[in-house]
Scaffold this motif. Sequence first.
Motif, mmCIF file in Angstrom:
data_model
loop_
_atom_site.group_PDB
_atom_site.id
_atom_site.type_symbol
_atom_site.label_atom_id
_atom_site.label_comp_id
_atom_site.label_asym_id
_atom_site.label_seq_id
_atom_site.Cartn_x
_atom_site.Cartn_y
_atom_site.Cartn_z
ATOM 1 N N LEU A 83 76.862 63.265 29.016
ATOM 2 C CA LEU A 83 78.025 63.613 29.833
ATOM 3 C C LEU A 83 77.670 63.815 31.302
ATOM 4 C CD1 LEU A 83 80.008 66.053 27.506
ATOM 5 C CD2 LEU A 83 80.266 63.591 27.799
ATOM 6 N N PHE A 84 76.602 64.550 31.581
ATOM 7 C CA PHE A 84 76.283 64.846 32.974
ATOM 8 C C PHE A 84 75.473 63.736 33.638
ATOM 9 C CE2 PHE A 84 73.779 66.618 36.437
ATOM 10 C CZ PHE A 84 74.748 67.306 37.163
ATOM 11 N N ILE A 85 74.346 63.351 32.994
ATOM 12 C CA ILE A 85 73.452 62.381 33.648
ATOM 13 C C ILE A 85 74.103 61.005 33.738
ATOM 14 C CG2 ILE A 85 71.234 61.215 33.518
ATOM 15 C CD1 ILE A 85 70.067 63.694 32.246
ATOM 16 N N LEU A 86 74.628 60.502 32.616
ATOM 17 C CA LEU A 86 75.296 59.197 32.676
ATOM 18 C C LEU A 86 76.550 59.269 33.536
ATOM 19 C CD1 LEU A 86 75.051 57.575 29.125
ATOM 20 C CD2 LEU A 86 73.711 57.109 31.178
ATOM 21 N N GLY A 87 77.262 60.394 33.459
ATOM 22 C CA GLY A 87 78.452 60.555 34.290
ATOM 23 C C GLY A 87 78.120 60.511 35.768
ATOM 24 N N LEU A 88 77.095 61.264 36.171
ATOM 25 C CA LEU A 88 76.683 61.293 37.571
ATOM 26 C C LEU A 88 76.168 59.927 38.024
ATOM 27 C CD1 LEU A 88 76.109 62.898 40.167
ATOM 28 C CD2 LEU A 88 73.890 63.526 39.189
ATOM 29 N N SER A 89 75.361 59.290 37.190
ATOM 30 C CA SER A 89 74.804 57.978 37.538
ATOM 31 C C SER A 89 75.907 56.938 37.681
ATOM 32 C CB SER A 89 73.796 57.537 36.475
ATOM 33 O OG SER A 89 72.716 58.446 36.383
ATOM 34 N N ALA A 90 76.886 56.968 36.767
ATOM 35 C CA ALA A 90 77.984 56.004 36.825
ATOM 36 C C ALA A 90 78.875 56.239 38.040
ATOM 37 C CB ALA A 90 78.822 56.070 35.552
ATOM 38 N N MET A 91 79.001 57.490 38.466
ATOM 39 C CA MET A 91 79.775 57.776 39.673
ATOM 40 C C MET A 91 79.082 57.199 40.905
ATOM 41 S SD MET A 91 82.640 59.410 39.157
ATOM 42 C CE MET A 91 82.944 60.262 40.697
ATOM 43 N N ILE A 92 77.757 57.166 40.888
ATOM 44 C CA ILE A 92 77.006 56.576 41.996
ATOM 45 C C ILE A 92 77.190 55.064 42.007
ATOM 46 C CG2 ILE A 92 74.687 56.179 42.929
ATOM 47 C CD1 ILE A 92 73.890 58.895 41.752
ATOM 48 N N SER A 93 77.050 54.453 40.838
ATOM 49 C CA SER A 93 77.217 53.005 40.710
ATOM 50 C C SER A 93 77.495 52.677 39.251
ATOM 51 C CB SER A 93 75.943 52.274 41.168
ATOM 52 O OG SER A 93 76.079 50.883 41.003
ATOM 53 N N PRO A 94 78.468 51.797 38.956
ATOM 54 C CA PRO A 94 78.745 51.413 37.562
ATOM 55 C C PRO A 94 77.465 50.961 36.867
ATOM 56 C CG PRO A 94 80.428 50.527 39.009
ATOM 57 C CD PRO A 94 79.374 51.116 39.903
ATOM 58 N N LEU A 95 77.270 51.445 35.641
ATOM 59 C CA LEU A 95 76.020 51.200 34.930
ATOM 60 C C LEU A 95 76.135 50.011 33.989
ATOM 61 C CD1 LEU A 95 75.116 54.898 33.996
ATOM 62 C CD2 LEU A 95 74.275 53.563 35.928
ATOM 63 N N LEU A 96 75.066 49.254 33.905
ATOM 64 C CA LEU A 96 74.991 48.135 32.977
ATOM 65 C C LEU A 96 74.362 48.606 31.673
ATOM 66 C CD1 LEU A 96 73.681 45.344 35.376
ATOM 67 C CD2 LEU A 96 76.041 45.800 34.713
ATOM 68 N N VAL A 97 74.882 48.113 30.560
ATOM 69 C CA VAL A 97 74.335 48.453 29.245
ATOM 70 C C VAL A 97 73.835 47.163 28.608
ATOM 71 C CG1 VAL A 97 74.742 49.577 27.034
ATOM 72 C CG2 VAL A 97 76.026 50.310 29.059
#
Length: 368
Positions: A83-97
């Motif tokens: 919730l926090f780390i992926l949320g914060l990272s995705a707010m910086i830039s959309p994440l690729l999976v």
Amino acid sequence: MSAWVMGQLVVGLILLVIGAEALVRGASKLAASIGISSLVIGLTVVAFGTSTPEFAVSVQSGLQGQADIAVGNVVGSSIFNVLFILGLSAMISPLLVSKQLIRFDVPIMIGASILTYLFVLDGRLILWEGLILFAGVILYTTLLIRQSRRESAAIKAEYEEEFGTEPPKTIAGILANLGLIVVGVATLIIGSRLLVDSAVVIANALGVSQLVIGLTIIAGGTSLPEVATSVVATLRGERDIAVGNVVGSNIFNLLAVLGLSTIVSSGVLSSGGINISPIALSFDIPFMLLILVACWPIFFTGSTIARWEGLLFLLYYVAYTLYLVYSSNQSPQLATLSTITIYILVPITLIALLGTTIREVQSRRQIA
């Protein structure tokens, strides 16, 4: 609650971060010097190395009989990671999976969480359950190494750039790396002892349970290496590594950290294992399971984590943390928080996910 105790908490957290960094650097360079590829190092040593603070704290808690801290640390860190780390990272830039994560690592993470939940349903984790969990991480690591041999040249080149090429094999270099590993382990042990001792004092002073302290302060503090790794990877454009770090860390937390903590507790305590708090069993562990299971469809829709999904992750983490605080103090604001979450946040999430899923299905039909 004295300034000394708070200082002890801060020093413990700092030592955990320093120890984890030293251990990862030493182990990575030593592994490379004996011919292990940078891809395998990235998938195993680095991903698992960022979880060594959780490992140190939970094992230390198991040795001291602080079951709530041991369990709260693992459960809280898993929730914090998503919730926090992926949320914060995705707010910086959309994440690729990557497809590997969706097809291999994420199902293993979900399977590990389901297995953990089944094991704790009777209110305890005992020796044979801990052995099964720990055996799971050994099997997972073995599969990772075998799978890495089939990776493409592009993926191998990406990991070479991230983790470096093989260093020269010198006696001085090997001894230096061994020294880093020893220093890292020693620092982790000292830091974990300081953190656990201060957390118990703080919990008693604030009148909250050790479980809440484990789920919040300790879980967030021990996850600092994952925060740094994922955010830096996102800023550098290595967005798949940011996601892989979180997924690998969660797998390690559930299988290795909780498994070994149970084994240690079974050996030193007359109870023969770890007792699970009824509160954790009825709310926190099911919430963790729900969050990890929800990762699969979220990751699968477009193989990305968009900024709006990152924002939802962060909002859910804020709501979860506030729930823990309000419920521990029996605050009247708990009812308001529950209403907002159930009637506003959850419906918005379901509508957004439904819209994303429909667009993804339509896009695939057009491609076909």
